[in-house]
Design an enzyme around this catalytic site. Structure first.
Site, short mmCIF file in Angstrom:
data_model
loop_
_atom_site.label_atom_id
_atom_site.label_comp_id
_atom_site.label_asym_id
_atom_site.label_seq_id
_atom_site.Cartn_x
_atom_site.Cartn_y
_atom_site.Cartn_z
N LYS A 66 0.82 -1.23 0.00
CA LYS A 66 0.00 0.00 0.00
C LYS A 66 0.85 1.28 0.00
CE LYS A 66 -4.13 -1.98 1.87
NZ LYS A 66 -5.26 -1.91 2.76
N ASN A 87 -4.97 2.03 -1.69
CA ASN A 87 -5.55 0.68 -1.80
C ASN A 87 -6.38 0.49 -3.07
OD1 ASN A 87 -7.91 2.08 -1.17
ND2 ASN A 87 -8.71 0.41 0.08
N ASP A 102 -9.64 2.95 2.43
CA ASP A 102 -9.58 2.31 3.76
C ASP A 102 -10.11 3.24 4.86
OD1 ASP A 102 -8.61 -0.21 3.11
OD2 ASP A 102 -6.51 0.36 3.34
N GLY A 127 0.79 -1.46 14.86
CA GLY A 127 1.24 -1.50 13.47
C GLY A 127 1.45 -0.11 12.93
N ALA A 128 2.26 -0.03 11.85
CA ALA A 128 2.52 1.26 11.21
C ALA A 128 2.67 1.09 9.70
CB ALA A 128 3.79 1.89 11.81
N ALA A 131 -2.24 -0.07 6.34
CA ALA A 131 -3.54 -0.02 7.00
C ALA A 131 -3.49 0.89 8.22
CB ALA A 131 -3.96 -1.43 7.42
N ARG A 152 6.75 -2.78 15.45
CA ARG A 152 7.99 -3.55 15.61
C ARG A 152 9.17 -2.78 15.01
NH1 ARG A 152 7.91 -9.01 12.24
NH2 ARG A 152 7.76 -7.40 10.64
P1 NAP Z 1 1.74 -3.87 5.74
O1 NAP Z 1 1.80 -2.52 5.15
O2 NAP Z 1 2.57 -4.96 5.18
O3 NAP Z 1 2.05 -3.70 7.32
C1 NAP Z 1 2.15 -4.85 8.13
C2 NAP Z 1 2.24 -4.43 9.58
O4 NAP Z 1 2.26 -5.63 10.39
C3 NAP Z 1 3.50 -3.65 9.91
O5 NAP Z 1 3.21 -2.71 10.93
C4 NAP Z 1 4.42 -4.77 10.44
O6 NAP Z 1 5.42 -4.30 11.30
C5 NAP Z 1 3.43 -5.58 11.25
N1 NAP Z 1 3.89 -6.94 11.53
C6 NAP Z 1 4.03 -7.96 10.65
N2 NAP Z 1 4.49 -9.06 11.30
C7 NAP Z 1 4.65 -8.71 12.60
C8 NAP Z 1 5.08 -9.41 13.77
N3 NAP Z 1 5.47 -10.68 13.73
N4 NAP Z 1 5.10 -8.74 14.96
C9 NAP Z 1 4.72 -7.44 15.02
N5 NAP Z 1 4.30 -6.74 13.94
C10 NAP Z 1 4.26 -7.36 12.75
O7 NAP Z 1 0.25 -4.44 5.71
P2 NAP Z 1 -1.13 -3.61 5.75
O8 NAP Z 1 -1.60 -3.38 4.38
O9 NAP Z 1 -0.93 -2.49 6.69
O10 NAP Z 1 -2.12 -4.71 6.40
C11 NAP Z 1 -2.00 -5.07 7.77
C12 NAP Z 1 -3.16 -6.00 8.16
O11 NAP Z 1 -4.41 -5.28 8.07
C13 NAP Z 1 -3.32 -7.21 7.25
O12 NAP Z 1 -3.68 -8.32 8.05
C14 NAP Z 1 -4.45 -6.84 6.32
O13 NAP Z 1 -5.16 -7.96 5.81
C15 NAP Z 1 -5.32 -6.03 7.28
N6 NAP Z 1 -6.16 -5.06 6.56
C16 NAP Z 1 -7.51 -5.22 6.62
C17 NAP Z 1 -8.32 -4.33 5.98
C18 NAP Z 1 -9.80 -4.50 6.06
O14 NAP Z 1 -10.50 -3.88 5.26
N7 NAP Z 1 -10.31 -5.26 7.00
C19 NAP Z 1 -7.79 -3.25 5.26
C20 NAP Z 1 -6.42 -3.11 5.23
C21 NAP Z 1 -5.61 -4.03 5.87
P3 NAP Z 1 6.87 -3.87 10.68
O15 NAP Z 1 6.70 -2.46 10.22
O16 NAP Z 1 7.78 -4.01 11.84
O17 NAP Z 1 7.18 -4.82 9.56
#
Ligand code: NAP
Length: 287
Positions: A66, A87, A102, A127-128, A131, A152
């Site tokens: 994203k 997104n 989003d 998280g950062a 999303a 993290r």
């Molecule tokens: P992203 O940009 O890849 O970010 C992933 C986040 O997860 C980062 O903050 C990452 O931390 C953290 N993370 C991953 N593994 C970890 C661990 N073992 N321990 C601690 N932190 C960890 O992904 P995203 O697009 O933001 O999506 C994040 C989640 O939200 C996903 O599960 C996605 O399916 C969900 N989501 C849902 C919707 C919805 O409409 N319901 C919309 C958007 C996203 P680091 O920075 O340290 O890597």
């Protein structure tokens, strides 16, 4: 010629978007196919180039692209630029236009499903990534009282907090934002004083490395909080199980997924999203 809309992310096995987007397209008898394009990092540019083909309407963008996708598009709308994450892409006359639905999906789900008004409340975001950026700006737009953001990777949370503080200064808001590293000794204290806890990490998501893990244990979760896990597959995530043990209210990511998808559908097709059809198709595939 059949037209295409793609979903760009990695991995994609957890995603429900193809199910409910195709159901919405079929509802209007549109000759459009919504396809999951699982894209490894080295394939990202080639897959984005595919969006410039005449039979492609656009795409959704999900984990982990994203933020990265900003480097590949031509026009970024004001909200996606402010948030720093995209997104939804629409391809118009070979120009790739980027949006972020989003924020709308998150706020609509918070209001409709949880009847939660963030104004003046204490919130914690885990998280950062892409999303978390949308959730942060959504909460700031609603004048959340205070916001703790935990991640993290410290550089990533620092960048988000800086962006959030810049926005607060420009918009004349008063929200206080604090950042914390993932293993901070103050994390328990922050969680325990929150009225809203939002998990924006992939921890607990099916097919992730941490699918069986909860980012917080029950005794860190206050009984009067709403715990909102953006993860929607599984329907009851490890975090939501812990939240229920603590007696807190819970919401999973499915309503946000459908509402953000509905906003994307309206951008691509110019038609009103058939929400009932979309919810039914999404729920069919969750447990
Ligand atoms: P992203 O940009 O890849 O970010 C992933 C986040 O997860 C980062 O903050 C990452 O931390 C953290 N993370 C991953 N593994 C970890 C661990 N073992 N321990 C601690 N932190 C960890 O992904 P995203 O697009 O933001 O999506 C994040 C989640 O939200 C996903 O599960 C996605 O399916 C969900 N989501 C849902 C919707 C919805 O409409 N319901 C919309 C958007 C996203 P680091 O920075 O340290 O890597």
């Amino acid at each position: 010629m059949t037209q295409l809309i793609g979903l760009i992310g990695y991995p994609l096995r957890h995603s429900l978007s193809p199910d409910f987007q195709q159901a919405a397209l079929d509802y209007y008898h549109l000759d459009v196919h919504y396809e999951a394009w699982e894209t490894s990092p080295k394939m990202l540019r080639a897959v984005v180039d595919k969006l410039r083909q005449p039979n492609v309407i656009g795409a959704n963008v999900t984990v982990p692209y994203k933020e990265k996708i900003l480097d590949f598009v031509d026009v970024i709308d004001a909200s996606a630029r402010e948030i720093g994450a995209v997104n939804t892409i629409v391809s118009r006359e070979e120009e790739l236009q980027a949006h972020n639905t989003d924020v709308e999906g998150f706020l609509r789900s918070l209001d409709t499903e949880a009847k939660f008004d963030p104004k003046g409340k204490c919130a914690t975001i885990l998280g950062a990534g892409g999303a978390a950026r949308a959730v942060c700006f959504a909460l700031l737009s609603q004048d959340v009282g205070s916001l703790v953001i935990i991640n993290r990777t410290v550089e990533r949370v620092e960048a988000l907090v800086k962006k959030g503080r810049d926005y607060i200064a420009r918009a004349g808001k008063t929200t206080e934002i604090l950042l914390m590293p993932w293993h901070s000794s103050r994390l328990r204290e922050a969680a325990r004083s929150s009225q809203l806890i939002v998990n924006c990490t992939t921890v607990g998501m099916w097919h992730s490395l941490d699918e069986s893990q909860s980012p917080l244990a029950a005794d860190w979760i206050p009984q009067n909080a709403l715990v909102y896990d953006l993860v929607y597959n599984p329907a009851e995530t490890p975090l939501l199980r812990e939240a229920k043990k603590a007696g807190a209210s819970t919401l999973n990511g499915l309503p946000m997924l459908v509402y953000q998808g509905a906003a994307s559908f309206e951008i691509w097709t110019g038609r009103e999203a058939p929400l009932d059809i979309m919810f039914a198709a999404a729920r069919k595939r969750t447990t």
